[in-house]
Motif scaffolding. Sequence first.
Motif, PDB file in Angstrom:
ATOM      1  N   HIS A 211      44.193  47.292  41.254  1.00 23.94           N
ATOM      2  CA  HIS A 211      43.855  45.717  41.819  1.00 23.94           C
ATOM      3  C   HIS A 211      43.484  44.745  40.782  1.00 23.94           C
ATOM      4  O   HIS A 211      43.696  45.312  39.643  1.00 23.94           O
ATOM      5  CB  HIS A 211      42.694  45.688  42.914  1.00 23.94           C
ATOM      6  CG  HIS A 211      41.568  46.580  42.129  1.00 23.94           C
ATOM      7  ND1 HIS A 211      40.587  45.807  41.369  1.00 23.94           N
ATOM      8  CD2 HIS A 211      41.110  47.739  41.934  1.00 23.94           C
ATOM      9  CE1 HIS A 211      39.710  46.732  40.716  1.00 23.94           C
ATOM     10  NE2 HIS A 211      39.896  47.715  41.378  1.00 23.94           N
ATOM     11  N   SER A 212      43.497  43.591  40.996  1.00 22.15           N
ATOM     12  CA  SER A 212      43.514  42.250  40.158  1.00 22.15           C
ATOM     13  C   SER A 212      42.189  42.330  39.684  1.00 22.15           C
ATOM     14  O   SER A 212      41.946  41.656  38.780  1.00 22.15           O
ATOM     15  CB  SER A 212      43.832  41.068  40.759  1.00 22.15           C
ATOM     16  OG  SER A 212      43.263  41.006  41.831  1.00 22.15           O
ATOM     17  N   ASN A 213      41.272  43.132  40.308  1.00 19.64           N
ATOM     18  CA  ASN A 213      39.830  43.003  39.603  1.00 19.64           C
ATOM     19  C   ASN A 213      39.164  41.783  40.059  1.00 19.64           C
ATOM     20  O   ASN A 213      38.308  40.982  38.913  1.00 19.64           O
ATOM     21  CB  ASN A 213      39.592  43.445  38.440  1.00 19.64           C
ATOM     22  CG  ASN A 213      38.274  44.247  38.006  1.00 19.64           C
ATOM     23  OD1 ASN A 213      37.382  44.393  38.890  1.00 19.64           O
ATOM     24  ND2 ASN A 213      37.817  43.841  36.665  1.00 19.64           N
ATOM     25  N   GLY A 214      39.328  41.196  41.171  1.00 26.62           N
ATOM     26  CA  GLY A 214      38.953  39.760  41.359  1.00 26.62           C
ATOM     27  C   GLY A 214      39.949  38.664  41.544  1.00 26.62           C
ATOM     28  O   GLY A 214      41.244  39.018  41.283  1.00 26.62           O
ATOM     29  N   ALA A 215      39.497  37.506  41.859  1.00 29.71           N
ATOM     30  CA  ALA A 215      40.588  36.343  42.255  1.00 29.71           C
ATOM     31  C   ALA A 215      40.557  35.523  41.087  1.00 29.71           C
ATOM     32  O   ALA A 215      39.565  35.093  40.318  1.00 29.71           O
ATOM     33  CB  ALA A 215      39.988  35.719  43.561  1.00 29.71           C
TER      34      ALA A 215
END
Length: 278
Positions: A211-215
């Motif tokens: 995942h991107s580990n945050g926006a």
Amino acid sequence: MLDNKDPGSLQISDISRHAGVSASTIRVWEQQDLLRPTYTESGRRTYREADLQIALAIKRMRTVEGMKIAEIKAALAAQAVASPDPVREADEEASTSEVGANLRMLRLARRLTIRVVAEEVGMDPSVLASIERTSLGMDMPLLKKLARFYGVTLNKLMGVAASEPMPDREFVTRDHGEPLPRLGLGVRMERLNMVRATMACKRWFVEPGVHSNGAYRHEGEEFLVVIAGEFEITIDHSRVHHLTPGDTAYFRSDMFHSWRNPGRETAELIWIGVGDDF
């Protein structure tokens, strides 16, 4: 064997942090002959990225699939047969990533300490030190912060070569694009248009669970189409879109967006962005 001064080598703290398990767990896996580090002349453990990939696989097989030690050993042995020299393959792939070295050069050019930079971008100094040394442990939100702090584009931070001038005729990519430096474990990208243009076209490969580990957000527009696997993108922290092969998504880049692969196979997608920071 030389002592552990190779900037590409990993320490047990690196393996522990990236795999999300304790150092004592890593040592247990070594005792069970699941991991095999090398040792420096001073007796310090040292690892390569292939060892980290094995640690991630062990964790997945233990926690997600509920496999026993004997089953994990058999699975790892089968993978070794399929990929007879994983250390060499992982090292070759890792060598394409210059992000850590670029971050270090940018910091030293400004005569800043790791602690100062880490405090400015809101991260643990030990994590930044590890990233500079290994080019691992990165994610898109963090790299966006670092790029803004140093006043450079993401492409500059990644060491991506400048695009060629726009040709008079069409541009065709056969089979594979130009491999780009990785932005984190489990994410691989290829640049499909190597010309200076309004659009940046990339092929992404995102492994299961990554995942991107945050926006994050930036200027521009983005469009993506899923080719294989599953992909989930969340816009403005609330609108979640689960995409499967053939599905597309368009959004303004200045809206916060995050993403992940919720499936069991590698997701492949074509991602097109308009803007200097895509």
